[in-house]
Write an enzyme that holds these catalytic residues in place. Structure first.
Site, PDB file in Angstrom:
ATOM      1  N   GLU A 125      12.497  -9.351   2.293  1.00 13.75           N
ATOM      2  CA  GLU A 125      11.750  -8.092   2.740  1.00 13.75           C
ATOM      3  C   GLU A 125      12.441  -7.002   2.436  1.00 13.75           C
ATOM      4  OE1 GLU A 125      11.308  -7.946   6.914  1.00 13.75           O
ATOM      5  OE2 GLU A 125       9.955  -6.272   7.126  1.00 13.75           O
ATOM      6  N   ALA A 165       3.067  -0.626   5.090  1.00 11.42           N
ATOM      7  CA  ALA A 165       2.487  -0.463   6.513  1.00 11.42           C
ATOM      8  C   ALA A 165       1.994  -2.047   6.788  1.00 11.42           C
ATOM      9  CB  ALA A 165       1.355   0.588   6.431  1.00 11.42           C
ATOM     10  N   ASN A 209       8.104  -5.361  -0.577  1.00 14.78           N
ATOM     11  CA  ASN A 209       7.846  -4.281   0.306  1.00 14.78           C
ATOM     12  C   ASN A 209       6.310  -4.087   0.672  1.00 14.78           C
ATOM     13  OD1 ASN A 209       7.616  -1.879   1.700  1.00 14.78           O
ATOM     14  ND2 ASN A 209       8.740  -0.565   0.264  1.00 14.78           N
ATOM     15  N   HIS A 252      12.639  -2.492   2.745  1.00 14.76           N
ATOM     16  CA  HIS A 252      12.130  -1.139   2.936  1.00 14.76           C
ATOM     17  C   HIS A 252      13.034  -0.027   2.532  1.00 14.76           C
ATOM     18  CE1 HIS A 252       8.898  -2.793   5.448  1.00 14.76           C
ATOM     19  NE2 HIS A 252       9.947  -3.750   6.044  1.00 14.76           N
ATOM     20  N   PRO A 265       1.040  -1.267   0.018  1.00 15.36           N
ATOM     21  CA  PRO A 265       0.012   0.009   0.035  1.00 15.36           C
ATOM     22  C   PRO A 265       0.931   1.251  -0.025  1.00 15.36           C
ATOM     23  CG  PRO A 265       0.044  -1.224   2.242  1.00 15.36           C
ATOM     24  CD  PRO A 265       0.521  -2.110   1.115  1.00 15.36           C
ATOM     25  N   ASN A 266       0.261   2.369  -0.681  1.00 17.08           N
ATOM     26  CA  ASN A 266       0.853   3.510  -0.871  1.00 17.08           C
ATOM     27  C   ASN A 266       2.154   3.644  -1.669  1.00 17.08           C
ATOM     28  OD1 ASN A 266      -1.209   4.861   0.665  1.00 17.08           O
ATOM     29  ND2 ASN A 266      -0.434   3.537   2.568  1.00 17.08           N
ATOM     30  N   ARG A 326       4.690  10.678  -2.720  1.00 18.21           N
ATOM     31  CA  ARG A 326       4.404  10.857  -1.213  1.00 18.21           C
ATOM     32  C   ARG A 326       5.763  11.046  -0.679  1.00 18.21           C
ATOM     33  NH1 ARG A 326       4.632   4.786   1.342  1.00 18.21           N
ATOM     34  NH2 ARG A 326       3.747   5.189   3.401  1.00 18.21           N
ATOM     35  N   ARG A 366      12.687   4.928  12.896  1.00 22.44           N
ATOM     36  CA  ARG A 366      11.658   5.698  12.954  1.00 22.44           C
ATOM     37  C   ARG A 366      10.635   5.333  14.128  1.00 22.44           C
ATOM     38  NH1 ARG A 366       9.112   5.245   6.868  1.00 22.44           N
ATOM     39  NH2 ARG A 366       7.854   7.166   7.802  1.00 22.44           N
ATOM     40  N   TYR A 407      10.902   9.082   1.357  1.00 24.80           N
ATOM     41  CA  TYR A 407      10.682   8.018   0.121  1.00 24.80           C
ATOM     42  C   TYR A 407      11.330   8.573  -1.457  1.00 24.80           C
ATOM     43  CZ  TYR A 407       7.693   5.989   3.506  1.00 24.80           C
ATOM     44  OH  TYR A 407       7.080   5.511   4.705  1.00 24.80           O
TER      45      TYR A 407
HETATM   46  C1  DQA Z   1       8.193   1.436   3.983  1.00 19.83           C
HETATM   47  C2  DQA Z   1       7.989   1.499   5.640  1.00 19.83           C
HETATM   48  C3  DQA Z   1       6.560   1.388   6.318  1.00 19.83           C
HETATM   49  O1  DQA Z   1       6.606   1.569   7.440  1.00 19.83           O
HETATM   50  C4  DQA Z   1       5.674   2.326   5.588  1.00 19.83           C
HETATM   51  O2  DQA Z   1       4.473   2.131   6.151  1.00 19.83           O
HETATM   52  C5  DQA Z   1       5.608   2.298   3.979  1.00 19.83           C
HETATM   53  C6  DQA Z   1       7.030   2.480   3.189  1.00 19.83           C
HETATM   54  C7  DQA Z   1       9.468   1.533   3.392  1.00 19.83           C
HETATM   55  O3  DQA Z   1       9.815   1.136   2.231  1.00 19.83           O
HETATM   56  O4  DQA Z   1      10.224   2.398   4.097  1.00 19.83           O
HETATM   57  O5  DQA Z   1       4.656   2.391   3.425  1.00 19.83           O
HETATM   58  O6  DQA Z   1       7.943  -0.088   3.876  1.00 19.83           O
END
Ligand code: DQA
Length: 148
Positions: free
Chosen positions: A95, A74, A71, A97, A9-10, A17, A104, A22
């Site tokens: 995994e 959240a 990735n 990020h 998501p996102n 964003r 964070r 990011y």
């Molecule tokens: C993320 C870190 C997550 O905490 C966050 O909710 C994201 C992006 C990252 O790539 O740093 O959406 O996965």
């Protein structure tokens, strides 16, 4: 060697964003660079904002692809269903990020999926994806059997 990059998501809003966290580049743009950098890997890319769709994708590729770079956004911190899906499939998952989740908020420092992944890469910006792909690229064919 088929490898899926899966974004949750996102992450469709990369480049738009929270640029200070990011970056200012879209994933589609970066994906072109990755395809050039890893000609030996058959890379595909999929993004969804929906938990069930991500689970369906893990099920779809998770018995035939050689690797998944994931990735989960959240959902990383909340999703029992995604962690179960990773446990259920044969394909190894790395995994990733973009941000350093350990620098964070406290709630980002818990990953529901990490225990079932081959390993985790966090904090290198978009380069986190490249590092994950290097892991798959450098594996010898016999090492990339399932459940390694
Ligand atoms: C993320 C870190 C997550 O905490 C966050 O909710 C994201 C992006 C990252 O790539 O740093 O959406 O996965």
């Amino acid at each position: 060697m088929k490898i899926l990059i899966l974004n949750g998501p996102n992450l469709n809003l990369l480049g738009v964003r929270e640029k200070s966290v990011y970056g200012n580049r879209s994933f589609e743009d970066y994906f072109e660079e990755l395809k050039e950098a890893f000609p030996a890997l058959e890379l595909s890319y999929f993004q969804s904002n929906t938990e069930g769709t991500l689970i369906d994708k893990l099920h779809e590729v998770g018995f035939s692809y050689k690797g998944i770079v994931f990735n989960a956004g959240a959902y990383t911190h909340t999703s029992v269903a995604l962690s179960d899906a990773i446990r259920a499939i044969d394909t190894p998952v790395v995994e990733v990020h973009i941000s350093n989740v350990y620098a964070r908020e406290a709630w980002r420092q818990k990953s529901m999926i990490a225990p079932y992944c081959k390993g985790s890469i966090s904090g290198f910006g978009l380069e986190s994806y490249r590092l994950a792909l290097q892991y798959f690229e450098r594996l010898k064919p016999k090492q990339i059997g399932f459940n390694v």
